[in-house]
Every structure is written in structure tokens, then in C-alpha cells.
Design a protein around this motif. Structure first.
Motif, PDB file in Angstrom:
ATOM      1  N   ILE A 150      41.377  50.085  34.234  1.00 15.57           N
ATOM      2  CA  ILE A 150      42.683  49.430  34.075  1.00 15.57           C
ATOM      3  C   ILE A 150      42.981  48.581  35.313  1.00 15.57           C
ATOM      4  N   VAL A 151      42.718  49.160  36.470  1.00 14.27           N
ATOM      5  CA  VAL A 151      42.957  48.465  37.737  1.00 14.27           C
ATOM      6  C   VAL A 151      41.966  47.322  37.917  1.00 14.27           C
ATOM      7  N   ALA A 152      40.704  47.575  37.592  1.00 14.35           N
ATOM      8  CA  ALA A 152      39.681  46.543  37.724  1.00 14.35           C
ATOM      9  C   ALA A 152      40.011  45.322  36.869  1.00 14.35           C
ATOM     10  N   LYS A 153      40.540  45.557  35.684  1.00 11.23           N
ATOM     11  CA  LYS A 153      40.915  44.453  34.807  1.00 11.23           C
ATOM     12  C   LYS A 153      42.067  43.647  35.402  1.00 11.23           C
ATOM     13  N   GLU A 154      43.044  44.327  35.995  1.00 11.87           N
ATOM     14  CA  GLU A 154      44.153  43.614  36.637  1.00 11.87           C
ATOM     15  C   GLU A 154      43.624  42.735  37.770  1.00 11.87           C
ATOM     16  N   ILE A 155      42.671  43.265  38.520  1.00 14.51           N
ATOM     17  CA  ILE A 155      42.071  42.495  39.608  1.00 14.51           C
ATOM     18  C   ILE A 155      41.324  41.287  39.053  1.00 14.51           C
ATOM     19  N   TYR A 156      40.528  41.522  38.036  1.00 19.88           N
ATOM     20  CA  TYR A 156      39.749  40.436  37.440  1.00 19.88           C
ATOM     21  C   TYR A 156      40.660  39.350  36.868  1.00 19.88           C
ATOM     22  N   ASP A 157      41.709  39.745  36.178  1.00 19.77           N
ATOM     23  CA  ASP A 157      42.650  38.767  35.612  1.00 19.77           C
ATOM     24  C   ASP A 157      43.288  37.918  36.710  1.00 19.77           C
ATOM     25  N   PHE A 158      43.618  38.562  37.832  1.00 17.92           N
ATOM     26  CA  PHE A 158      44.218  37.810  38.940  1.00 17.92           C
ATOM     27  C   PHE A 158      43.201  36.850  39.560  1.00 17.92           C
ATOM     28  N   LEU A 159      41.954  37.274  39.625  1.00 16.78           N
ATOM     29  CA  LEU A 159      40.909  36.403  40.142  1.00 16.78           C
ATOM     30  C   LEU A 159      40.747  35.152  39.309  1.00 16.78           C
ATOM     31  N   MET A 160      40.955  35.303  38.005  1.00 16.71           N
ATOM     32  CA  MET A 160      40.706  34.214  37.069  1.00 16.71           C
ATOM     33  C   MET A 160      41.874  33.228  36.955  1.00 16.71           C
ATOM     34  N   THR A 161      43.022  33.584  37.506  1.00 19.78           N
ATOM     35  CA  THR A 161      44.174  32.673  37.453  1.00 19.78           C
ATOM     36  C   THR A 161      44.053  31.634  38.573  1.00 19.78           C
ATOM     37  N   ASN A 162      44.572  30.452  38.305  1.00 21.35           N
ATOM     38  CA  ASN A 162      44.532  29.380  39.317  1.00 21.35           C
ATOM     39  C   ASN A 162      45.688  29.528  40.296  1.00 21.35           C
TER      40      ASN A 162
END
Length: 222
Positions: A210-222
Motif C-alpha cells: 500500500i505504501v509502495a504504491k503511494e510512493i510510486y504514484d508520487f514518483l510518476m506525477t509531474n
């Protein structure tokens, strides 16, 4: 967006080993990762500056945009580095960060918790981590000087607040209270995500994805 290098900074008593779940998760997504290990437990003279120097040497190995992911005490290392090297840091992600405002009283509160709670309760909220005995045996003492310097906290400036940042905290964190992390996030002008059941050691929690996905989503935002 694969043109980023992700550097993980562990918190107090931990090591690079605590990031294995996140490292594997992001490597599968073709991101290059570095998990720093601050192996200084036997030296009384080691300071936060020495941790920052290790981080700087790792940044120099990076060929892409650098993202710092830091847990607990590691957040102070990440912030102190980024404050004077904002041109080298693309994004910052702080997991259960130590307080940077009202530091003395906040750290006294956390210190009492560390003295009165078991490590299982403090880091893992008792039953949130499988194989907790294995991880407990890997915990180690931090250099005394570095521990004392944590009490100095951190003063923000414009260069640090201009770096996109994410703060992750949880209502089930038995070490750093949610209100402390929210306060830090507001000072940094961060995006703040409050989770419900995840323990302080989010990267080891049974629901770490769950946490890893939040991190990944933030990485992918501009």
C-alpha cells in the motif's frame, strides 16, 4: 518515468536491509535504487554530517534525477542534504519523519515512548510485521553524538520547500505521532497522506505494498 534514481535512507537503529521490499518493488518497475547503510554504531564521534557525506557520495553515483526516500531519523539527513543541494534533488519522500518543529518537546515525547514501549510495539505495533523477531535481532544502537544532534531539528528555507515532497504517516504509528508528521509536512509544503493501520516501519508492514504504491504514484506525477 524511468529516468530517476531512488536513494533510500533508513532511520534510527535500522539498516539498508529494511528497504528490501521497496527496492524489489521499484526495481521491477525498472527504477534504479540505492539503499544506504549507516554502519557507524561503534563510533562515538560520528555525526549527522557523516551521514550526509555518505548520502552525497551516493548522489554522485547517480546519472538521473535523484529522489530521496527517508524513514524516521533518516528524514533529517535527507532534508539537511537537500537544503543545500536542492539542484540535485528532484523529489523527497518522508516516511514517519522525525519532527522539525518544537523539536525538544516532541523528541522528549518520543523518547518516553522509546523507554516505555517494547521495540515490537514501537516499530511494528505488535502484530503488523511477520518475522518480527528476525528484524528485532537486526536492530542496532546509533552513535550517541548523532542522536543528540537530532534534537537540533531542521529549519526550512525556500530552496527546500520548492522541492516536491510527500509525507506518509499513519494513525497506527506508535513511535512518531501523526500530528508531528503532519506538522512537518505543512512546514515543507508537502503532500500529506495519512494511512490507517500501517505501523511505524511501513516498509516492513504486512501491507507494505500500500505504501509502495503511494510512493510510486508520487514518483510518476509531474
Amino acid at each position: 518515468m524511468n529516468n530517476i534514481d531512488i536513494i533510500f535512507l533508513h532511520g534510527s537503529m535500522h539498516g539498508a536491509w529494511c528497504w528490501n521490499n521497496f527496492v524489489n518493488y521499484l526495481n521491477v518497475k525498472e527504477h534504479r535504487t540505492f539503499a544506504i547503510d549507516f554502519k557507524w554504531e561503534n563510533s562515538k564521534e560520528i555525526e549527522i554530517k557523516d551521514y550526509i557525506d555518505i548520502l552525497d557520495s551516493t548522489v554522485k553515483k547517480c546519472n538521473n534525477k535523484v529522489v530521496l526516500v527517508a524513514h524516521s531519523m533518516g528524514s533529517l539527513v535527507a532534508l539537511n542534504y537537500a537544503k543545500f543541494n536542492s539542484n540535485k534533488v528532484y523529489k523527497i519522500i518522508l516516511i514517519s519523519p522525525l519532527p522539525i518543529k518544537n523539536v525538544l518537546t516532541s523528541m522528549m515525547f518520543i523518547g518516553i515512548k522509546m523507554l516505555t514501549k517494547s521495540r515490537e510495539n514501537l516499530f511494528f505495533s505488535e502484530n503488523r510485521v511477520d518475522n518480527k523477531e528476525y528484524y528485532i535481532n537486526k536492530l542496532r544502537k546509533d552513535p550517541i553524538k548523532a542522536q543528540i544532534q537530532v534534537l537540533k531539528g531542521f529549519k526550512t528555507n525556500k530552496s527546500i520547500t520548492n522541492i516536491p515532497s510527500l509525507v506518509l504517516t499513519s494513525w497506527n504509528d506508535n513511535c512518531v505521532p501523526v500530528k508531528f508528521s503532519i506538522r512537518t509536512g505543512k512546514k515543507l509544503k508537502s503532500k500529506i497522506i495519512v494511512l490507517n493501520d500501517i505501523c511505524h516501519d511501513m516498509m516492513l508492514d504486512n501491507d507494505w505494498e500500500i505504501v509502495a504504491k503511494e510512493i510510486y504514484d508520487f514518483l510518476m506525477t509531474n
